[in-house]
Motif scaffolding. Sequence first.
Motif, PDB file in Angstrom:
ATOM      1  N   SER A  58       0.821  -1.204   0.000  1.00 16.32           N
ATOM      2  CA  SER A  58       0.000   0.000   0.000  1.00 16.32           C
ATOM      3  C   SER A  58       0.857   1.257   0.000  1.00 16.32           C
ATOM      4  O   SER A  58       2.005   1.258   0.454  1.00 16.32           O
ATOM      5  N   GLY A  59       0.264   2.332  -0.516  1.00 14.05           N
ATOM      6  CA  GLY A  59       0.788   3.670  -0.331  1.00 14.05           C
ATOM      7  C   GLY A  59       0.068   4.338   0.827  1.00 14.05           C
ATOM      8  O   GLY A  59      -0.463   3.670   1.721  1.00 14.05           O
ATOM      9  N   THR A  60       0.008   5.666   0.810  1.00 13.20           N
ATOM     10  CA  THR A  60      -0.565   6.425   1.921  1.00 13.20           C
ATOM     11  C   THR A  60      -2.025   6.062   2.172  1.00 13.20           C
ATOM     12  O   THR A  60      -2.847   6.066   1.257  1.00 13.20           O
ATOM     13  N   ALA A  96      -0.701 -10.839   9.546  1.00 13.07           N
ATOM     14  CA  ALA A  96      -1.003  -9.780   8.570  1.00 13.07           C
ATOM     15  C   ALA A  96       0.105  -8.739   8.582  1.00 13.07           C
ATOM     16  O   ALA A  96       0.564  -8.311   9.645  1.00 13.07           O
ATOM     17  N   THR A  97       0.529  -8.298   7.402  1.00 12.44           N
ATOM     18  CA  THR A  97       1.535  -7.252   7.266  1.00 12.44           C
ATOM     19  C   THR A  97       1.039  -6.177   6.313  1.00 12.44           C
ATOM     20  O   THR A  97       0.630  -6.480   5.178  1.00 12.44           O
ATOM     21  N   LEU A  98       1.052  -4.950   6.789  1.00  8.45           N
ATOM     22  CA  LEU A  98       0.828  -3.798   5.921  1.00  8.45           C
ATOM     23  C   LEU A  98       2.200  -3.360   5.427  1.00  8.45           C
ATOM     24  O   LEU A  98       3.034  -2.904   6.212  1.00  8.45           O
ATOM     25  N   LEU A  99       2.449  -3.514   4.120  1.00  8.08           N
ATOM     26  CA  LEU A  99       3.775  -3.302   3.543  1.00  8.08           C
ATOM     27  C   LEU A  99       3.772  -2.037   2.699  1.00  8.08           C
ATOM     28  O   LEU A  99       2.987  -1.907   1.756  1.00  8.08           O
ATOM     29  N   ALA A 100       4.658  -1.110   3.035  1.00 11.04           N
ATOM     30  CA  ALA A 100       4.721   0.153   2.305  1.00 11.04           C
ATOM     31  C   ALA A 100       5.285  -0.059   0.906  1.00 11.04           C
ATOM     32  O   ALA A 100       6.236  -0.819   0.703  1.00 11.04           O
ATOM     33  N   GLN A 129       9.390  -0.758   4.640  1.00  2.23           N
ATOM     34  CA  GLN A 129      10.413  -0.979   3.606  1.00  2.23           C
ATOM     35  C   GLN A 129      11.408   0.175   3.555  1.00  2.23           C
ATOM     36  O   GLN A 129      11.738   0.695   2.492  1.00  2.23           O
ATOM     37  N   GLY A 130      11.896   0.562   4.722  1.00  7.15           N
ATOM     38  CA  GLY A 130      12.692   1.773   4.838  1.00  7.15           C
ATOM     39  C   GLY A 130      13.952   1.799   4.005  1.00  7.15           C
ATOM     40  O   GLY A 130      14.370   2.863   3.530  1.00  7.15           O
ATOM     41  N   PRO A 162       8.941   8.760   3.794  1.00  6.94           N
ATOM     42  CA  PRO A 162       7.704   8.631   4.574  1.00  6.94           C
ATOM     43  C   PRO A 162       7.920   8.015   5.952  1.00  6.94           C
ATOM     44  O   PRO A 162       8.747   7.123   6.141  1.00  6.94           O
ATOM     45  N   ARG A 163       7.145   8.500   6.915  1.00  2.52           N
ATOM     46  CA  ARG A 163       7.037   7.850   8.211  1.00  2.52           C
ATOM     47  C   ARG A 163       6.119   6.633   8.083  1.00  2.52           C
ATOM     48  O   ARG A 163       5.327   6.544   7.144  1.00  2.52           O
ATOM     49  N   ASN A 164       6.187   5.737   9.053  1.00  2.60           N
ATOM     50  CA  ASN A 164       5.183   4.669   9.108  1.00  2.60           C
ATOM     51  C   ASN A 164       3.846   5.203   9.612  1.00  2.60           C
ATOM     52  O   ASN A 164       2.800   4.857   9.076  1.00  2.60           O
ATOM     53  N   ILE A 165       3.873   6.012  10.683  1.00  2.00           N
ATOM     54  CA  ILE A 165       2.661   6.608  11.243  1.00  2.00           C
ATOM     55  C   ILE A 165       2.920   8.090  11.482  1.00  2.00           C
ATOM     56  O   ILE A 165       3.945   8.459  12.064  1.00  2.00           O
ATOM     57  N   LEU A 166       1.976   8.938  11.074  1.00  4.31           N
ATOM     58  CA  LEU A 166       2.003  10.362  11.413  1.00  4.31           C
ATOM     59  C   LEU A 166       0.573  10.805  11.692  1.00  4.31           C
ATOM     60  O   LEU A 166      -0.274  10.807  10.794  1.00  4.31           O
ATOM     61  N   PHE A 167       0.307  11.164  12.949  1.00  4.59           N
ATOM     62  CA  PHE A 167      -0.998  11.678  13.352  1.00  4.59           C
ATOM     63  C   PHE A 167      -0.807  13.105  13.866  1.00  4.59           C
ATOM     64  O   PHE A 167      -0.018  13.330  14.791  1.00  4.59           O
TER      65      PHE A 167
END
Length: 477
Positions: A65-67, A82-86, A133-134, A152-157
């Motif tokens: 996935s992207g953003t 489950a893996t969310l892969l950038a 995938q840094g 990109p960060r993994n999480i930004l809130f």
Amino acid sequence: MKLTTILFFLFFTSLNLFGIEIDILKYGADPTAKTLNTKIIQKAIDECSLNGGGKVLFPPGTYLSGTIILKNNVELHLTFGATLLASAEHIDFPRQPQPGYRSQYDIGGWYSLLYAEGVTNIAITGFGTIDGQGAMQMPLPNAKNGSMDGRPRNILFISCKHIVIKDITLKNSGIWNQHYLNSEDILIDHIKVYNHSNRNNDGIDIDGCRRVILSNSIIDSEDDAICLKSTGPAPCEDIIINNCIASSFCNGIKMGTESSGGFRNINISDCIVKPSIHPEKPTGNMSERGITGVSLEIVDGGAMEGISVNNITIEGTNCPVYVRLGGRGRIYMEDMDTPEIGSMKNIIISNITAYNSGNYACSVTGIPGHYVENIQLNNFNITQIGGLGKGDYLPSIDRVDESVKGYPQPTVWKNLPVTGLFLRHVKNISVNGFMIQTIEKDPRPTIMADDVHQLRIKNVTIGDNCSDGVPFVQRNV
């Protein structure tokens, strides 16, 4: 019932009062990492939020996935396996609109795998993994250098309320792993972080946030592991960090460097700082041993007050405890005036056990005319490697650069002219219970004080390999 349990129950229950659960496989998601799932995942989140909120479920599989933009009242639940892969393509991470809250490192909008601004009641849970995938995340063409280059960060809130992050594994971000900015009522519990794939790989950054609990987590990072910052006008305040294990090639637990809004009412307890398990050696300004165990810093204006650090075990860092008031004066927006020198007061650091430490020594330092005030250091038990001879350390107080505008880190000085504790420009300080020993002979004095007022020292124990019989050196005390 503990405060952490109460907060988690309230936040998590508020999300699960809604009856909707959406399985992304039923929306056509590909769990094989072969095709991009961004639009499918986003559609599931949007529909979940529009229908009152609930859970978006990631069954076992790898989802490229992207953003992804989180919306009100939505929980992302990554099940075990489950893996969310950038994605590794810049095009899949569009720059987000300029947020209302302005802070440093904002180049007119941000880049992140998981992003939210101004939303309420969001959660990421489950025993799955978020993999950024840094190593494949490269700077944007013609981007600014350093940490503003578009990785990109993994999480930004940003400016969000009621956030729960629980049980998840976060690894391999392009830059900072997770960044909570100007947000409030945050619970982060039982997470695992492994972040050794790129530059600026902090483990977690809590930045200008209010009412935060971080607990029961394991964080291993290339750069700072647990880092509180204030990169804009909002302070970090009312924060608890406990029962965590932090590993880093840089700083284990840190407030700074950015300090614009300051730090208030922060309690850090029952944590372990130890060497990183990453197999490769660090580069640049990092240290294979780690640079500091605990760092408290005000260098860009702002106030630090009401800080308690208690019961910390530190293995193998060059400097166990570093407290620094400086005058770097970095601004967080263009056309700002340089901030005035900040302040540090009402700080207690107790029950520090540090072993296999390097020879940088602990320090509490202000700058001329600006003092660290009202500080207690209680029950330090430090074992250092020692083994220094003449020429291996700064020879006197006069040779310790004030470094008013320098980067706030003990690498500026390295081996100070003291084995245990260096104090300079401090008012009203108590040292009660300080035990120091070195494995190899170290000729430096144990405690050194310069321009220190209302100093009380008692219960100091010095090992046989320390100090050549000179426990204390003072000037203008």
